[in-house]
Design a protein around this motif. Structure first.
Motif, PDB file in Angstrom:
ATOM      1  N   TYR A  42      63.529 -51.295 -94.237  1.00 34.31           N
ATOM      2  CA  TYR A  42      64.403 -52.575 -93.444  1.00 34.31           C
ATOM      3  C   TYR A  42      63.398 -53.043 -92.644  1.00 34.31           C
ATOM      4  O   TYR A  42      63.362 -54.785 -92.207  1.00 34.31           O
ATOM      5  CB  TYR A  42      65.626 -52.460 -92.683  1.00 34.31           C
ATOM      6  N   TYR A  43      63.276 -52.589 -91.327  1.00 29.39           N
ATOM      7  CA  TYR A  43      62.225 -53.645 -89.960  1.00 29.39           C
ATOM      8  C   TYR A  43      60.677 -53.714 -90.638  1.00 29.39           C
ATOM      9  O   TYR A  43      60.439 -54.753 -90.332  1.00 29.39           O
ATOM     10  CB  TYR A  43      61.582 -51.748 -89.389  1.00 29.39           C
ATOM     11  N   TYR A 136      75.120 -44.698-101.159  1.00 30.71           N
ATOM     12  CA  TYR A 136      73.609 -44.187-101.664  1.00 30.71           C
ATOM     13  C   TYR A 136      72.783 -43.006-101.279  1.00 30.71           C
ATOM     14  O   TYR A 136      72.152 -42.012-101.926  1.00 30.71           O
ATOM     15  CB  TYR A 136      72.644 -44.976-101.566  1.00 30.71           C
ATOM     16  N   SER A 137      73.549 -41.936-100.247  1.00 29.12           N
ATOM     17  CA  SER A 137      72.639 -40.823 -99.683  1.00 29.12           C
ATOM     18  C   SER A 137      73.398 -39.586-100.560  1.00 29.12           C
ATOM     19  O   SER A 137      72.559 -39.010-101.062  1.00 29.12           O
ATOM     20  CB  SER A 137      72.764 -40.172 -97.969  1.00 29.12           C
ATOM     21  N   TYR A 138      74.404 -39.596-100.570  1.00 29.14           N
ATOM     22  CA  TYR A 138      75.074 -38.421-102.035  1.00 29.14           C
ATOM     23  C   TYR A 138      75.050 -38.917-103.029  1.00 29.14           C
ATOM     24  O   TYR A 138      74.385 -38.246-103.310  1.00 29.14           O
ATOM     25  CB  TYR A 138      76.843 -39.017-101.826  1.00 29.14           C
ATOM     26  N   LEU A 139      74.581 -39.739-103.943  1.00 26.80           N
ATOM     27  CA  LEU A 139      73.761 -40.215-105.017  1.00 26.80           C
ATOM     28  C   LEU A 139      72.670 -39.835-105.106  1.00 26.80           C
ATOM     29  O   LEU A 139      72.372 -39.103-106.296  1.00 26.80           O
ATOM     30  CB  LEU A 139      74.319 -41.836-105.161  1.00 26.80           C
ATOM     31  N   HIS A 140      72.171 -40.345-103.929  1.00 33.73           N
ATOM     32  CA  HIS A 140      70.821 -39.023-104.569  1.00 33.73           C
ATOM     33  C   HIS A 140      70.155 -38.283-104.444  1.00 33.73           C
ATOM     34  O   HIS A 140      69.721 -37.533-104.956  1.00 33.73           O
ATOM     35  CB  HIS A 140      69.613 -40.068-102.972  1.00 33.73           C
ATOM     36  N   PRO A 144      68.146 -39.106-107.981  1.00 33.63           N
ATOM     37  CA  PRO A 144      67.497 -39.853-106.936  1.00 33.63           C
ATOM     38  C   PRO A 144      66.957 -40.895-107.543  1.00 33.63           C
ATOM     39  O   PRO A 144      66.621 -41.901-106.935  1.00 33.63           O
ATOM     40  CB  PRO A 144      66.671 -39.072-106.815  1.00 33.63           C
ATOM     41  N   MET A 145      66.235 -40.876-108.538  1.00 32.07           N
ATOM     42  CA  MET A 145      65.087 -41.768-109.463  1.00 32.07           C
ATOM     43  C   MET A 145      66.698 -42.852-109.645  1.00 32.07           C
ATOM     44  O   MET A 145      66.071 -44.050-109.170  1.00 32.07           O
ATOM     45  CB  MET A 145      65.488 -41.786-110.965  1.00 32.07           C
ATOM     46  N   GLU A 146      67.287 -43.027-109.719  1.00 29.33           N
ATOM     47  CA  GLU A 146      68.823 -44.127-110.096  1.00 29.33           C
ATOM     48  C   GLU A 146      68.851 -44.608-108.755  1.00 29.33           C
ATOM     49  O   GLU A 146      69.110 -45.882-109.398  1.00 29.33           O
ATOM     50  CB  GLU A 146      69.368 -43.854-110.605  1.00 29.33           C
ATOM     51  N   THR A 147      68.919 -43.507-107.758  1.00 29.39           N
ATOM     52  CA  THR A 147      70.011 -44.406-106.340  1.00 29.39           C
ATOM     53  C   THR A 147      68.281 -45.675-106.173  1.00 29.39           C
ATOM     54  O   THR A 147      68.723 -46.192-105.235  1.00 29.39           O
ATOM     55  CB  THR A 147      69.344 -43.278-105.834  1.00 29.39           C
ATOM     56  N   LEU A 150      69.082 -48.514-107.567  1.00 30.90           N
ATOM     57  CA  LEU A 150      69.985 -49.081-107.541  1.00 30.90           C
ATOM     58  C   LEU A 150      69.583 -49.427-106.059  1.00 30.90           C
ATOM     59  O   LEU A 150      69.750 -50.560-105.367  1.00 30.90           O
ATOM     60  CB  LEU A 150      70.826 -48.335-107.109  1.00 30.90           C
ATOM     61  N   SER A 151      68.963 -49.376-104.862  1.00 34.60           N
ATOM     62  CA  SER A 151      68.304 -49.728-103.855  1.00 34.60           C
ATOM     63  C   SER A 151      68.147 -50.158-104.193  1.00 34.60           C
ATOM     64  O   SER A 151      68.028 -51.406-102.923  1.00 34.60           O
ATOM     65  CB  SER A 151      67.481 -48.613-102.604  1.00 34.60           C
ATOM     66  N   VAL A 152      66.375 -50.522-105.027  1.00 33.23           N
ATOM     67  CA  VAL A 152      65.699 -51.723-104.638  1.00 33.23           C
ATOM     68  C   VAL A 152      66.550 -53.139-105.177  1.00 33.23           C
ATOM     69  O   VAL A 152      66.638 -54.417-104.651  1.00 33.23           O
ATOM     70  CB  VAL A 152      64.537 -51.757-106.032  1.00 33.23           C
ATOM     71  N   VAL A 153      67.363 -52.670-106.268  1.00 33.86           N
ATOM     72  CA  VAL A 153      68.241 -53.793-106.605  1.00 33.86           C
ATOM     73  C   VAL A 153      68.917 -54.276-105.235  1.00 33.86           C
ATOM     74  O   VAL A 153      69.390 -55.745-105.464  1.00 33.86           O
ATOM     75  CB  VAL A 153      69.305 -53.935-108.059  1.00 33.86           C
ATOM     76  N   THR A 154      69.692 -53.692-104.446  1.00 32.23           N
ATOM     77  CA  THR A 154      70.613 -54.010-103.501  1.00 32.23           C
ATOM     78  C   THR A 154      69.768 -54.241-102.736  1.00 32.23           C
ATOM     79  O   THR A 154      70.160 -55.754-102.122  1.00 32.23           O
ATOM     80  CB  THR A 154      71.611 -52.459-103.017  1.00 32.23           C
TER      81      THR A 154
END
Length: 158
Positions: A42-43, A136-140, A144-147, A150-154
């Protein structure tokens, strides 16, 4: 201001000590590293257009960011992960509770003039980000790969 930032940081550390969640670090360290990376990203991504920013006085802003990237945000995720329930209804309640408490904590930080919002950002958007953080921290921990995908898409969407 310096004391207020240090007090908030120590509060998160003391919560981890009192809940003994630090014992779960070996189990969750990959997800905690993921949370730190996303926070640091983010930073990097918004370095010229911050949506919110800490208001440090007598504390180096970069040092304060580093403390949040490396300790505070992962510590919040650890607190949530270390008490994650098994059933879906309880998981939904858990995420809602943690999102609300974190958002309320940020609301207090804004009122204490520790954080500034910019470019239309407000506590509502922070609540959404906290919800994403906890989901997402739980999904990871499970996928992990799917998270990461999903993070990049988000991130692209946001």
């Amino acid at each position: 201001m310096k004391q207020k930032h240090i007090t908030l940081i120590m509060l998160v550390v003391l919560l981890n000590v009192s809940k003994k969640s630090w014992k779960q670090v070996p189990k969750y360290y990959k997800s905690l590293a993921y949370v730190s990376f996303i926070n640091a990203f983010y930073y990097y991504l918004c370095r010229n257009y911050f949506l919110w920013e800490f208001r440090p006085r007598k504390i180096n802003r970069k040092w304060l960011r580093a403390v949040h990237i490396l300790f505070v945000t992962p510590s919040l995720a650890l607190l949530s992960l270390s008490s994650y329930p098994e059933t879906l209804n309880k998981q939904i309640w858990h995420i809602g509770k943690w999102s609300f408490l974190s958002t309320f904590g940020e609301y207090i930080a804004v009122k204490m003039k520790l954080i500034d919002y910019r470019h239309g950002w407000n506590v509502f958007w922070s609540g959404i980000i906290f919800t994403i953080l906890y989901v997402y921290s739980y999904l990871h921990t499970k996928k992990p790969m799917e998270t990461w995908i999903l993070s990049v898409v988000t991130l692209v969407f946001l």
